[in-house]
Design an enzyme around this catalytic site. Structure first.
Site, mmCIF file in Angstrom:
data_model
loop_
_atom_site.group_PDB
_atom_site.id
_atom_site.type_symbol
_atom_site.label_atom_id
_atom_site.label_comp_id
_atom_site.label_asym_id
_atom_site.label_seq_id
_atom_site.Cartn_x
_atom_site.Cartn_y
_atom_site.Cartn_z
ATOM 1 C CG ASP A 130 37.302 38.560 10.622
ATOM 2 O OD1 ASP A 130 37.471 39.515 11.409
ATOM 3 O OD2 ASP A 130 36.321 37.791 10.711
HETATM 4 C C1 NOJ Z 1 36.052 39.264 13.988
HETATM 5 C C2 NOJ Z 1 34.720 39.016 13.363
HETATM 6 O O1 NOJ Z 1 34.733 37.784 12.684
HETATM 7 C C3 NOJ Z 1 34.265 40.100 12.396
HETATM 8 O O2 NOJ Z 1 32.930 39.853 12.051
HETATM 9 C C4 NOJ Z 1 34.441 41.455 13.002
HETATM 10 O O3 NOJ Z 1 33.993 42.444 12.121
HETATM 11 C C5 NOJ Z 1 35.893 41.641 13.362
HETATM 12 N N1 NOJ Z 1 36.279 40.646 14.345
HETATM 13 C C6 NOJ Z 1 36.190 43.034 13.909
HETATM 14 O O4 NOJ Z 1 35.664 43.185 15.175
#
Ligand code: NOJ
Length: 754
Positions: free
Chosen positions: A300
């Site tokens: 993430d």
């Molecule tokens: C953080 C989020 O937790 C995740 O769900 C998302 O896909 C990513 N950012 C990318 O934007």
């Protein structure tokens, strides 16, 4: 660009292991000998390898180490992407939209890097690209996997035709935490429902072939147990037993892998002390090993770097040395793999095999996407606005997703011939708030705004006089608009009060400690009640709310969630009975925030709640049980479910089967949908089992007076459970079967496993 020689792939074995990695070698990534939650990353060779693909192998042989590390890098903006490309070190880009922009980046990768490896382009297409569907929690309420698949199919087509290859969806985090804003992004509190919705979404996005110009690679997220955040505070610690990890949080991911999901994203949380981004047990051993996941795992956003804040890593090199051996293949935003990969290899803290495995997985997905053959997207085909067909589907799915919580009188549905309707409340004319969190391109002013409730009602009852008064804002304490709102209600035959949350109040980093209706909206409802005129409340929100006042005082309550671009029309469809509500709650609605966590599939205590016995498990100051239970939802017609029949009385522990059938009859005067739900209970087991667990559901549409037999097939997979070694067990003994239209269904029979 510096030209480097292909990497020497026959360099010596990893020796000189650090003390921690030696320990890890003993504990983790050991293939057969699973390490349990003590797992720390191993620097041993991956026990689980990417599948062999000759195209990947041929390319890998030509790659330098720098190029390999570059493939592991994912960047979230155009400028940084260009800088990384100039060094020949970029695997993918996310959050950049627009076919021309994406093609321009791709041209650099294909034409100006030594090997011309195409980039993969990702985006959070969560519940729509240009056509916003209801939020995933709402889709969970449909208890209809085809609703989720419809969103995914349309989203995939719109996004892929606009240059996106890869969506960061479906989110499948099971949670007991309505305070957690990200409850809006998943399917609620039940692992079985979440598994069905997750698998349907994966198939909807990917189809059978992700090289198709209408399909996306999906990403199962967030791996894993993110929904267990203590206190519902986003990113917070998760401490979880192995049995609960396997029974509760992992099943949707297993289902997604079985459905062929192309990629998986690790979660921001710790899992019993080991952050997911460095957790070899969950990523390497379970996901890649036991489940046989052969795609790639992406971190993430800065999740690898955050291992430093977590306290698992002292610096970026440490963080990379924890994440790569744990099985995280691609690094999002932070740059520790490219920055420290070479150094870590020289120090034997990671192995060439681990790097190669990660690169192989990423290249394999790029080949599966057809990017080597078709790196560019036709700019003329970019989708900038919803089609009429997509709008119609969004409206249909929104209608299926709404839950009629209460209908006293019944006051609903309204007659289309009604003379006048007042709409009151701050969300009555809301547009983008109806999209909820993660609305793809839909939040931009240039895209189609959602249909408001006022406009939906005007269109549904063209002969009616429709008036509107805001009454108050969603937040704040200004009640000065109440008088005008009351006058508006007094002047109409019926009032629809539209209250709830703004889009920004749920989703990522949007935890609330108090989940009452925000601001003075409850007082606004009280003010409308004080007029003595009939009314119904429509809730727009991204989480369960504590609404005992409404349950007591509002004649009718429609839970519309964040219903998407056709929200106002879909709400009006239900208010006027064009669509008969058939959604059911995928989460329990607590009576008060102090009752959280409250969920239907809890374990019994030794002293189950008994109102007549003080020394039982309950609160002194609150009634037992939720305000609205999991599986609850009303209709404008009535149904009976009876004739419960089991195909036998015994299921063998080895591959046995029992079929369960019931007769569902629409006993009312309108056609409608009922969700027939099957729950099991294992009353005596070596690990105490939930008082009920959902193991089957079917949404059926029946005309007035019509009946249908609904059949479920139960196998050992349904009656077994994971133990505290993470091992699946099927134990002998009695199983209770409950079937009905809510989680407290009483129709019951039993069979024996043995
Ligand atoms: C953080 C989020 O937790 C995740 O769900 C998302 O896909 C990513 N950012 C990318 O934007």
């Amino acid at each position: 660009m510096t030209i480097q020689l292909p990497e020497n792939q026959t360099a010596g074995p990893a020796d000189g292991l650090s003390r921690r990695s030696m320990l890890a070698g003993l504990l983790a990534a050991g293939g057969a000998a699973s390490s349990g939650l003590l797992a720390a990353p191993a620097s041993a060779a991956p026990a689980v390898r990417a599948p062999h693909d000759h195209r990947v192998e041929a390319l890998l042989k030509k790659m330098t180490l720098a190029e390999k590390l570059g493939q592991l890098q994912l960047i979230g903006n155009e400028d940084d992407a260009r800088k990384a490309l100039a060094k020949g070190q970029l695997g993918g880009v996310f959050s950049v939209v627009g076919t021309a922009k994406l093609n321009a980046l791709q041209k650099i990768a294909v034409e100006q890097t030594r090997l011309g490896i195409p980039l993969i382009f990702g985006l959070d297409v969560i519940h729509g690209y240009t056509t916003n569907f209801p939020i995933p929690l709402a889709q969970g309420s449909s208890f209809d996997p085809t609703a989720a698949a419809d969103d995914a199919t349309i989203s995939a087509k719109e996004a892929r035709r606009s240059g996106i290859h890869w969506t960061y969806a479906p989110m499948m985090d099971v949670t007991h935490e309505p305070r957690w804003g990200r409850i809006a992004e998943g399917s609620g509190e039940d692992p079985y429902l979440a598994s069905k919705m997750a698998a349907a979404k994966v198939v909807g996005y990917q189809g059978g072939d992700i090289s198709s110009p209408d399909r996306l690679a999906a990403c199962a997220k967030h791996f894993v147990a993110y929904g267990g955040a203590e206190g519902g505070r986003d990113y917070n610690t998760v401490d979880v037993s192995l049995q609960r990890l396997h029974n509760h949080y992992l099943p949707p991911f297993k289902a997604a892998v079985e459905a062929g999901v192309a990629t998986v994203m690790t979660s921001f949380n710790t899992i019993s002390g080991v952050p997911a981004h460095g957790n070899g047990y969950v990523v390497h051993d379970i996901l890649k090993g036991r489940y046989g996941f052969d795609g790639f795992v992406v971190s993430d956003y800065t999740g690898i770097q955050e291992l430093i804040n977590h306290g698992l890593a002292g610096d970026g090199a440490d963080a990379a040395a924890a994440a790569l051996p744990a099985g995280v293949d691609m690094e999002m935003v932070s740059t520790n793999y490219v920055d420290f990969g070479q150094q870590l290899l020289a120090q034997h803290r990671i192995t060439r095999e681990q790097v190669d495995d990660a690169v192989r997985r990423i290249l394999l997905v790029k080949f599966r996407l057809g990017l080597f053959e078709h790196p560019y997207t036709d700019e003329a085909g970019e989708v900038k606005a919803p089609s009429a067909a997509a709008m119609a589907k969004s409206r249909e799915v929104a209608g299926k997703s709404m839950v009629l919580l209460k209908n006293g009188g019944p006051v609903l549905p309204l007659a289309k011939s009604i003379g006048s309707v007042a709409v009151v409340g701050p969300l009555g004319t809301a547009t983008y708030d109806l999209n909820g969190t993660w609305s793809g391109l839909g939040t931009g002013a240039s895209t189609t705004p959602p249909v408001t409730v006022v406009d939906g009602i005007k269109a549904a009852a063209p002969g009616a006089k429709v008036t509107y008064a805001k009454g108050c804002e969603v937040e704040g304490d200004d009640t000065s608009g109440f008088g005008a709102a009351q006058d508006t209600a007094r002047g109409a035959d019926f009032t629809v009060v539209v209250v709830g949350e703004t889009a920004a109040m749920s989703g990522e980093a949007a935890a609330r400690s108090n989940i009452d209706l925000p601001g003075v909206q409850q007082q606004l409802v009280a003010a409308i009640k004080a007029t003595g005129k009939p009314f119904a409340v429509v809730l727009i929100n991204g989480r369960p709310l504590t609404i005992p006042y409404l349950a007591e005082n509002a004649p009718a309550i429609l839970e519309a969630w964040a219903p998407g671009v056709q929200g106002g029309n879909a709400i009006a469809d239900i208010l006027f009975g064009t669509v008969n509500p058939g959604g059911k709650l995928p989460v329990s609605f607590p009576r008060a925030v102090g009752q959280i966590p409250i969920y239907y599939n809890h374990e019994n205590t030794g002293r189950p709640a008994d109102p007549n016995n003080k020394y039982t498990s309950k609160y002194l100051d609150l009634a037992t049980g939720p305000l609205y239970e999991f599986g609850h939802g009303l209709s404008y017609t009535t149904f009976t479910i009876d004739g419960l029949t089991l195909s036998g009385t015994r299921m063998s522990t080895h591959g046995g089967k029992i079929t369960v059938s019931v007769q569902v009859t629409n006993t009312g005067k309108r056609s409608g949908d009922e969700v027939v739900q099957l729950y099991l209970r294992d009353p005596v087991a070596s690990i105490v089992q939930p008082v009920r667990k959902l193991r089957g559901f079917q949404r059926v549409s029946l005309g007035a007076g019509a009946a249908k037999t609904v059949t479920f097939t139960l196998t050992t997979e349904d009656v077994g459970f994971y133990d505290n070694a993470g091992k699946f067990r099927v134990e002998k003994g009695k199983i209770e079967v409950y079937v009905g239209n809510t989680s407290s269904a009483e129709l019951m029979d039993t069979f024996t496993v043995g």
